[in-house]
Design a protein around this motif. Structure first.
Motif, PDB file in Angstrom:
ATOM      1  N   ALA A 109     -20.202  -2.860 -30.539  1.00  0.00           N
ATOM      2  CA  ALA A 109     -21.669  -1.946 -30.355  1.00  0.00           C
ATOM      3  C   ALA A 109     -21.324  -0.468 -30.160  1.00  0.00           C
ATOM      4  O   ALA A 109     -20.300  -0.163 -29.526  1.00  0.00           O
ATOM      5  CB  ALA A 109     -22.794  -2.394 -29.432  1.00  0.00           C
ATOM      6  N   ARG A 116     -30.868   7.447 -33.328  1.00  0.00           N
ATOM      7  CA  ARG A 116     -30.447   6.538 -34.414  1.00  0.00           C
ATOM      8  C   ARG A 116     -30.179   7.011 -35.840  1.00  0.00           C
ATOM      9  O   ARG A 116     -29.164   6.976 -36.445  1.00  0.00           O
ATOM     10  CB  ARG A 116     -31.472   5.366 -34.718  1.00  0.00           C
ATOM     11  CG  ARG A 116     -31.206   4.461 -35.597  1.00  0.00           C
ATOM     12  CD  ARG A 116     -31.845   3.301 -35.435  1.00  0.00           C
ATOM     13  NE  ARG A 116     -31.569   2.240 -34.480  1.00  0.00           N
ATOM     14  CZ  ARG A 116     -30.762   1.402 -34.733  1.00  0.00           C
ATOM     15  NH1 ARG A 116     -30.119   1.155 -35.800  1.00  0.00           N
ATOM     16  NH2 ARG A 116     -30.554   0.531 -33.697  1.00  0.00           N
ATOM     17  N   ASP A 132     -21.976  -4.280 -34.871  1.00  0.00           N
ATOM     18  CA  ASP A 132     -22.889  -5.250 -35.057  1.00  0.00           C
ATOM     19  C   ASP A 132     -24.054  -4.646 -34.604  1.00  0.00           C
ATOM     20  O   ASP A 132     -25.210  -5.048 -35.195  1.00  0.00           O
ATOM     21  CB  ASP A 132     -22.376  -6.405 -33.931  1.00  0.00           C
ATOM     22  CG  ASP A 132     -21.118  -6.970 -34.509  1.00  0.00           C
ATOM     23  OD1 ASP A 132     -21.155  -7.713 -35.793  1.00  0.00           O
ATOM     24  OD2 ASP A 132     -20.063  -7.052 -34.060  1.00  0.00           O
ATOM     25  N   GLU A 133     -24.215  -3.694 -33.662  1.00  0.00           N
ATOM     26  CA  GLU A 133     -25.464  -3.299 -32.918  1.00  0.00           C
ATOM     27  C   GLU A 133     -25.317  -1.614 -32.793  1.00  0.00           C
ATOM     28  O   GLU A 133     -24.138  -1.311 -32.308  1.00  0.00           O
ATOM     29  CB  GLU A 133     -25.757  -4.314 -31.702  1.00  0.00           C
ATOM     30  CG  GLU A 133     -26.102  -5.247 -31.661  1.00  0.00           C
ATOM     31  CD  GLU A 133     -27.562  -5.472 -32.415  1.00  0.00           C
ATOM     32  OE1 GLU A 133     -28.203  -4.702 -32.557  1.00  0.00           O
ATOM     33  OE2 GLU A 133     -27.812  -6.561 -32.671  1.00  0.00           O
ATOM     34  N   VAL A 135     -27.072   1.274 -30.011  1.00  0.00           N
ATOM     35  CA  VAL A 135     -28.030   1.419 -29.036  1.00  0.00           C
ATOM     36  C   VAL A 135     -27.806   2.897 -28.712  1.00  0.00           C
ATOM     37  O   VAL A 135     -26.899   3.507 -28.723  1.00  0.00           O
ATOM     38  CB  VAL A 135     -27.523   0.725 -27.643  1.00  0.00           C
ATOM     39  CG1 VAL A 135     -28.519   1.181 -26.380  1.00  0.00           C
ATOM     40  CG2 VAL A 135     -27.515  -0.556 -27.916  1.00  0.00           C
ATOM     41  N   GLU A 139     -33.940   4.902 -28.108  1.00  0.00           N
ATOM     42  CA  GLU A 139     -34.336   3.606 -27.786  1.00  0.00           C
ATOM     43  C   GLU A 139     -34.149   2.971 -26.530  1.00  0.00           C
ATOM     44  O   GLU A 139     -34.628   1.657 -26.358  1.00  0.00           O
ATOM     45  CB  GLU A 139     -33.399   2.521 -28.780  1.00  0.00           C
ATOM     46  CG  GLU A 139     -33.437   2.876 -30.243  1.00  0.00           C
ATOM     47  CD  GLU A 139     -32.604   1.953 -31.110  1.00  0.00           C
ATOM     48  OE1 GLU A 139     -32.626   2.162 -32.337  1.00  0.00           O
ATOM     49  OE2 GLU A 139     -31.559   1.624 -30.492  1.00  0.00           O
ATOM     50  N   ALA A 153     -26.767  -3.230 -25.050  1.00  0.00           N
ATOM     51  CA  ALA A 153     -25.803  -3.385 -25.999  1.00  0.00           C
ATOM     52  C   ALA A 153     -25.304  -5.095 -25.861  1.00  0.00           C
ATOM     53  O   ALA A 153     -25.324  -5.728 -26.762  1.00  0.00           O
ATOM     54  CB  ALA A 153     -24.792  -2.368 -25.957  1.00  0.00           C
ATOM     55  N   ARG A 156     -28.034  -7.516 -26.640  1.00  0.00           N
ATOM     56  CA  ARG A 156     -28.273  -7.560 -28.078  1.00  0.00           C
ATOM     57  C   ARG A 156     -27.145  -8.437 -28.837  1.00  0.00           C
ATOM     58  O   ARG A 156     -27.384  -8.985 -29.474  1.00  0.00           O
ATOM     59  CB  ARG A 156     -28.358  -6.091 -28.833  1.00  0.00           C
ATOM     60  CG  ARG A 156     -29.629  -5.514 -28.368  1.00  0.00           C
ATOM     61  CD  ARG A 156     -29.771  -4.108 -29.044  1.00  0.00           C
ATOM     62  NE  ARG A 156     -30.659  -3.123 -28.685  1.00  0.00           N
ATOM     63  CZ  ARG A 156     -30.976  -2.063 -29.146  1.00  0.00           C
ATOM     64  NH1 ARG A 156     -30.307  -1.597 -30.348  1.00  0.00           N
ATOM     65  NH2 ARG A 156     -31.924  -1.155 -28.836  1.00  0.00           N
ATOM     66  N   LEU A 157     -25.950  -8.331 -28.162  1.00  0.00           N
ATOM     67  CA  LEU A 157     -24.916  -8.863 -28.960  1.00  0.00           C
ATOM     68  C   LEU A 157     -24.789 -10.427 -28.303  1.00  0.00           C
ATOM     69  O   LEU A 157     -23.947 -11.212 -28.642  1.00  0.00           O
ATOM     70  CB  LEU A 157     -23.478  -8.076 -28.479  1.00  0.00           C
ATOM     71  CG  LEU A 157     -23.125  -6.883 -29.071  1.00  0.00           C
ATOM     72  CD1 LEU A 157     -22.126  -5.983 -28.578  1.00  0.00           C
ATOM     73  CD2 LEU A 157     -23.029  -6.968 -30.765  1.00  0.00           C
TER      74      LEU A 157
END
Length: 224
Positions: A109, A116, A132-133, A135, A139, A153, A156-157
């Motif tokens: 991440a 963003r 994969d993500e 942050v 946000e 992070a 989310r993973l």
């Protein structure tokens, strides 16, 4: 015996993955001067690793008569212009290490206080699927040094933050990673990390491999 791999490797962006701090400093100086103020390198270094809305409050105190959201938008757009003009300045060894982590199948991440849109510019310039993500600073409710970005992070993973490794270049970022509970590797860029919380400090990512990351993590996890 096979070494235990991290559940994820979490990367800071500005100063760690890419050398964009000079672009930020130029954008800050231009904005402050537009409103009749002055901005030194020492002033700029105080904001390395900080959340953009925290930085906007500093600029307002320095006389920038704009709403915080507009300050963040203008700074970000100016940095993106420089990226488009000059290209993405990768930190030595960063892409190589990131690729080796990905090839081992370890989730990743990007944990950045940039917004963003800019993070996506950087990620889009990487010639492989790197994260994969994402942050980003727009946000999270609490920016670094608060642990929220790193905890988000890991969440989310779908992994435990204590099983993750974080790579950071600033005291602010390391404070966030350490307080979240990640194994934390410091790689100094603009600021000294001599007094910063971390598990290890590497002078550079150049020449570093996944084996090095695994060894740092093992040294932390194997402590009695």
């Amino acid at each position: 015996m096979t070494k235990r791999l991290p559940a994820a490797v979490l990367w800071d962006m500005d100063g760690t993955l890419v050398d964009t701090e000079p672009y930020w400093m130029r954008a800050e100086t231009e904005l402050i001067r537009e409103f009749g103020g002055s901005w030194t390198e020492e002033d700029a270094l105080q904001l390395v690793g900080a959340g953009l809305w925290d930085a906007a409050a500093v600029f307002q105190r320095e006389g920038v008569d704009l709403p915080a959201d507009e300050i963040v938008a203008r700074l970000t757009e100016r940095v993106r212009e420089q990226l488009a003009q000059h290209g993405v300045p990768w930190q030595p060894g960063a892409q190589e290490l990131l690729r080796s982590v990905r090839e081992a199948g370890i989730p990743t991440a990007l944990v950045t206080m940039s917004i963003r849109s800019m993070a996506e510019d950087i990620v889009g310039a990487i010639p492989f699927t790197a994260f994969d993500e994402l942050v980003t600073g727009d946000e999270v409710a609490a920016p670094k040094p608060h642990p929220e970005p790193y905890l988000a992070a890991a969440g989310r993973l779908g992994v435990d933050i204590a099983d993750c490794v974080a790579i950071e270049d600033s005291p602010t970022g390391l404070a966030a990673a350490m307080s979240a509970g990640a194994v934390s590797i410091g790689v100094p860029h603009m600021l000294s990390l001599d007094e910063a919380p971390s598990h290890v400090v590497w002078p550079t990512l150049d020449g570093r491999s996944l084996d090095d990351v695994v060894a740092v993590a093992a040294s932390v996890w194997d402590r009695p």
